[in-house]
Design a protein around this motif. Sequence first.
Motif, PDB file in Angstrom:
ATOM      1  N   HIS A  68     -29.219 -13.775  19.413  1.00  0.00           N
ATOM      2  CA  HIS A  68     -29.439 -12.329  19.343  1.00  0.00           C
ATOM      3  C   HIS A  68     -30.629 -12.058  18.443  1.00  0.00           C
ATOM      4  CE1 HIS A  68     -27.671 -12.295  15.316  1.00  0.00           C
ATOM      5  NE2 HIS A  68     -26.677 -13.008  15.794  1.00  0.00           N
TER       6      HIS A  68
ATOM      7  N   ASP B 140     -29.044 -15.384   9.905  1.00  0.00           N
ATOM      8  CA  ASP B 140     -28.189 -14.261  10.298  1.00  0.00           C
ATOM      9  C   ASP B 140     -27.602 -13.587   9.060  1.00  0.00           C
ATOM     10  OD1 ASP B 140     -26.305 -13.019  12.597  1.00  0.00           O
ATOM     11  OD2 ASP B 140     -25.081 -13.505  10.837  1.00  0.00           O
ATOM     12  N   ARG B 141     -27.058 -14.413   8.151  1.00  0.00           N
ATOM     13  CA  ARG B 141     -26.435 -13.844   6.938  1.00  0.00           C
ATOM     14  C   ARG B 141     -27.478 -13.078   6.125  1.00  0.00           C
ATOM     15  NH1 ARG B 141     -23.580 -15.590  10.389  1.00  0.00           N
ATOM     16  NH2 ARG B 141     -22.076 -17.279  10.118  1.00  0.00           N
TER      17      ARG B 141
ATOM     18  N   HIS C 216     -27.223  -6.917  14.598  1.00  0.00           N
ATOM     19  CA  HIS C 216     -27.645  -7.657  15.792  1.00  0.00           C
ATOM     20  C   HIS C 216     -28.265  -6.727  16.822  1.00  0.00           C
ATOM     21  CE1 HIS C 216     -24.224 -10.829  15.119  1.00  0.00           C
ATOM     22  NE2 HIS C 216     -25.033 -10.728  14.087  1.00  0.00           N
TER      23      HIS C 216
ATOM     24  N   PHE D  30     -32.456  -8.922  15.660  1.00  0.00           N
ATOM     25  CA  PHE D  30     -32.006  -8.104  14.525  1.00  0.00           C
ATOM     26  C   PHE D  30     -32.817  -6.834  14.404  1.00  0.00           C
ATOM     27  CE2 PHE D  30     -29.098 -11.000  12.516  1.00  0.00           C
ATOM     28  CZ  PHE D  30     -28.391 -10.194  11.635  1.00  0.00           C
TER      29      PHE D  30
ATOM     30  N   HIS E 155     -28.350  -9.733   7.770  1.00  0.00           N
ATOM     31  CA  HIS E 155     -27.302  -8.714   7.625  1.00  0.00           C
ATOM     32  C   HIS E 155     -27.397  -8.036   6.262  1.00  0.00           C
ATOM     33  CE1 HIS E 155     -24.942  -8.890  11.240  1.00  0.00           C
ATOM     34  NE2 HIS E 155     -24.795 -10.197  11.168  1.00  0.00           N
TER      35      HIS E 155
HETATM   36 ZN   LIG Z   1     -24.521 -11.807  12.502  1.00  0.00          ZN
END
Ligand SMILES: [Zn+2]
Length: 310
Positions: free
Chosen positions: A134, A83-84, A272, A136, A87
């Motif tokens: 989620h 996730d990081r 997301h 991306f 982003h």
């Molecule tokens: Zn996130």
Amino acid sequence: MNGVHISGFVSIDFERSIHPKSLVPQLKKLDYRLDVDAQKAHKDLNLFLEDLNETLTARIKAIEYLWNYTDWQVFMPTFTGTDRLMHFLWSAYDDKDHKYHNDFLDHFRQIDQVVGDIYSKLAENDALIMLSDHGFERLEKDVYINHLLVSEGFLTFKPNAEPKLVNIDSATKAFALDPARIYINQKGKYPAGSVEAGDKDACLKDLENLFQSLQVDGIKVIKHIYRKQDIYAGPYLQDAGDLVLIAEKGFNLKGATTARELAGKGPFTGKHTYQDAFLLLNSKDIPPSFSDHPSVIDAGKLIKSLVTNS
Ligand SMILES: [Zn+2]
């Protein structure tokens, strides 16, 4: 609690996030971290990637250590580094010539490797479930919902006070919490609550009209507007946002109150998505009642049924 629990990135204290306490020295020895230090990404992406890899390496060691630590029925490792990474460096994924393109792919190769290692350790009747909460996509613009609410007169702060939600004035009709949950400032519910129960529905309709017509650079921003009873259920329904907004592709909705403009671009290049989350499982024992389009909530029910039947 019968088992081991190591909390995730919202924990504020390393030792208090670990149960049982006797595991603390071992996890420290493995250099275990609750999360990647994303602050580093704001300073230097090299430092961030280094931290990302160290965090993953320690997590893999912890998985290997805990695998034989106790006679468990459910083992659930979580990877938040992806996730990081997405982003900050979706731009690197998108562009083959990007300086960090291979670093991006390498991280996912390592995740693939861990999944393969775990798979190879399974017994014949073990179920492997993989899921994301989620998906991306590329981030085009951040959109600040509270900025919109201020400029349209739905949200006001006390005179000379900082623009924080604790400083809301009683003239406020609605405010937003991250990422785009809209709360009506109801009388009796919040300290500066002012909207009477009888006026709530009219207020929701005004807000729905506002969000439906919202555009940035001539492009429609909001894809779906849900009322809370459409998407939530259960004993805490009253605490949910009154409206939940889902954005059109590329728009990242935010609840920050300090933005100077309606839309802008921060350090993130990925955001997301709701629709690209996935659920994969290798089990033959899927309950007949299991949904063809499962929600993340169904995963919990699925795990419970698999454990009960084993
Ligand atoms: Zn996130």
